[in-house]
Design a protein around this motif. Structure first.
Motif, mmCIF file in Angstrom:
data_model
loop_
_atom_site.group_PDB
_atom_site.id
_atom_site.type_symbol
_atom_site.label_atom_id
_atom_site.label_comp_id
_atom_site.label_asym_id
_atom_site.label_seq_id
_atom_site.Cartn_x
_atom_site.Cartn_y
_atom_site.Cartn_z
ATOM 1 N N LEU A 1 -1.502 -4.190 -2.214
ATOM 2 C CA LEU A 1 -0.263 -3.431 -2.438
ATOM 3 C C LEU A 1 0.251 -3.669 -3.853
ATOM 4 O O LEU A 1 0.641 -2.741 -4.558
ATOM 5 N N ASN A 2 0.256 -4.933 -4.261
ATOM 6 C CA ASN A 2 0.786 -5.298 -5.574
ATOM 7 C C ASN A 2 -0.125 -4.858 -6.721
ATOM 8 O O ASN A 2 0.356 -4.514 -7.792
ATOM 9 N N ARG A 3 -1.418 -4.865 -6.497
ATOM 10 C CA ARG A 3 -2.378 -4.582 -7.568
ATOM 11 C C ARG A 3 -2.694 -3.091 -7.693
ATOM 12 O O ARG A 3 -2.834 -2.577 -8.807
ATOM 13 N N LEU A 4 -2.795 -2.391 -6.578
ATOM 14 C CA LEU A 4 -3.284 -1.020 -6.606
ATOM 15 C C LEU A 4 -2.199 0.056 -6.636
ATOM 16 O O LEU A 4 -2.487 1.191 -7.006
ATOM 17 N N LEU A 5 -0.989 -0.288 -6.239
ATOM 18 C CA LEU A 5 0.071 0.718 -6.190
ATOM 19 C C LEU A 5 1.041 0.549 -7.348
ATOM 20 O O LEU A 5 1.298 -0.573 -7.795
ATOM 21 N N ALA B 1 4.804 0.516 -8.973
ATOM 22 C CA ALA B 1 6.042 -0.086 -8.454
ATOM 23 C C ALA B 1 6.775 0.910 -7.556
ATOM 24 O O ALA B 1 7.315 0.540 -6.511
ATOM 25 N N GLU B 2 6.782 2.169 -7.937
ATOM 26 C CA GLU B 2 7.455 3.196 -7.144
ATOM 27 C C GLU B 2 6.774 3.395 -5.787
ATOM 28 O O GLU B 2 7.441 3.464 -4.754
ATOM 29 N N ALA B 3 5.450 3.477 -5.770
ATOM 30 C CA ALA B 3 4.706 3.662 -4.517
ATOM 31 C C ALA B 3 4.849 2.434 -3.619
ATOM 32 O O ALA B 3 4.982 2.566 -2.401
ATOM 33 N N ARG B 4 4.835 1.259 -4.209
ATOM 34 C CA ARG B 4 5.000 0.012 -3.446
ATOM 35 C C ARG B 4 6.393 -0.044 -2.823
ATOM 36 O O ARG B 4 6.555 -0.363 -1.650
ATOM 37 N N SER B 5 7.408 0.290 -3.601
ATOM 38 C CA SER B 5 8.782 0.303 -3.096
ATOM 39 C C SER B 5 8.940 1.309 -1.959
ATOM 40 O O SER B 5 9.584 1.016 -0.943
ATOM 41 N N ALA B 6 8.331 2.469 -2.106
ATOM 42 C CA ALA B 6 8.397 3.480 -1.041
ATOM 43 C C ALA B 6 7.702 2.990 0.226
ATOM 44 O O ALA B 6 8.191 3.203 1.341
ATOM 45 N N GLU C 1 6.835 7.460 20.462
ATOM 46 C CA GLU C 1 7.948 7.614 19.530
ATOM 47 C C GLU C 1 7.528 8.123 18.157
ATOM 48 O O GLU C 1 8.364 8.311 17.281
ATOM 49 N N GLY C 2 6.240 8.337 17.965
ATOM 50 C CA GLY C 2 5.761 8.865 16.687
ATOM 51 C C GLY C 2 5.934 7.897 15.524
ATOM 52 O O GLY C 2 6.190 8.319 14.401
ATOM 53 N N ILE C 3 5.805 6.608 15.802
ATOM 54 C CA ILE C 3 5.911 5.613 14.740
ATOM 55 C C ILE C 3 4.626 5.662 13.925
ATOM 56 O O ILE C 3 3.534 5.582 14.464
ATOM 57 N N LEU C 4 4.775 5.813 12.636
ATOM 58 C CA LEU C 4 3.644 6.015 11.737
ATOM 59 C C LEU C 4 3.496 4.824 10.801
ATOM 60 O O LEU C 4 4.474 4.238 10.351
ATOM 61 N N CYS C 5 2.275 4.474 10.496
ATOM 62 C CA CYS C 5 1.972 3.385 9.570
ATOM 63 C C CYS C 5 2.682 3.627 8.236
ATOM 64 O O CYS C 5 2.654 4.742 7.707
ATOM 65 N N PRO C 6 3.285 2.587 7.664
ATOM 66 C CA PRO C 6 3.976 2.764 6.384
ATOM 67 C C PRO C 6 3.037 3.044 5.207
ATOM 68 O O PRO C 6 3.493 3.414 4.131
ATOM 69 N N LEU C 7 1.738 2.898 5.421
ATOM 70 C CA LEU C 7 0.766 3.209 4.366
ATOM 71 C C LEU C 7 0.293 4.658 4.427
ATOM 72 O O LEU C 7 -0.480 5.088 3.589
ATOM 73 N N SER C 8 0.765 5.397 5.417
ATOM 74 C CA SER C 8 0.375 6.796 5.576
ATOM 75 C C SER C 8 1.345 7.702 4.833
ATOM 76 O O SER C 8 2.556 7.669 5.061
#
Length: 162
Positions: free
Chosen positions: A27-31, A33-38, A72-79
């Motif tokens: 997460l820290n290396r590939l994304l 700062a904006e994408a990581r925060s989102a 409940e339609g809970i979706l992975c935060p990486l999606s």
């Protein structure tokens, strides 16, 4: 490279320490700062929705956490838009649910080895093996960063019990 399917994005599972550390580092290396925060914001929203859903289950329902994610339609935060934003660094469980299947015995062997290596990693960090059944964190807590706090508390408890 992004995933072309989001089959694995509707599941709940835990990661062994080593895999959680790898995902966090990715997460820290590939994304950006904006994408990581989102992603962190999505993880916090997932945790909040899950907690609200669990509070509403009175009396407790016969279905488990997995069914609650689907219902409940809970979706992975990486999606994002049906694709994994960390496709190349996704956890083993995602690789098996996302269209490519692994031999169940091979998967069990890999997960066992990851668990063993996680125990050894914890030993290096805390000075002794953790007590209990193992050291795992949810995907949501891993993405949000809460897993680090959980492991620090576990290390403190482990040191206090010696």
């Amino acid at each position: 490279m992004r995933a072309t399917t989001d089959c694995c994005c509707h599941t709940s599972f835990s990661l062994p320490l080593l895999e959680a550390l790898h995902l966090n580092e990715s997460l820290n290396r590939l994304l950006s700062a904006e994408a990581r925060s989102a992603a962190i914001k999505r993880a916090l929203a997932c945790r909040e929705k899950l907690q609200q859903c669990l509070k509403c289950l009175t009396p407790p329902q016969p279905f488990g956490l997995q069914e609650l994610y689907i219902k409940e339609g809970i979706l992975c935060p990486l999606s994002v838009n049906g694709s994994c934003i960390l496709f190349e660094a996704r956890p083993i469980r995602c690789r098996t649910n996302g269209g490519s299947t692994l031999d169940p015995l091979f998967l069990e062997s890999v997960m066992g080895e990851l668990s063993r290596l996680s125990q050894e990693t914890f030993l290096v960090l805390a000075g002794q093996f953790p007590r209990g059944t193992g050291i795992y964190s949810s995907l949501i807590d891993t993405v949000s960063g809460k897993f680090i706090q959980t492991y620090f508390h576990l290390m403190a408890r482990t040191k206090n019990q010696s």
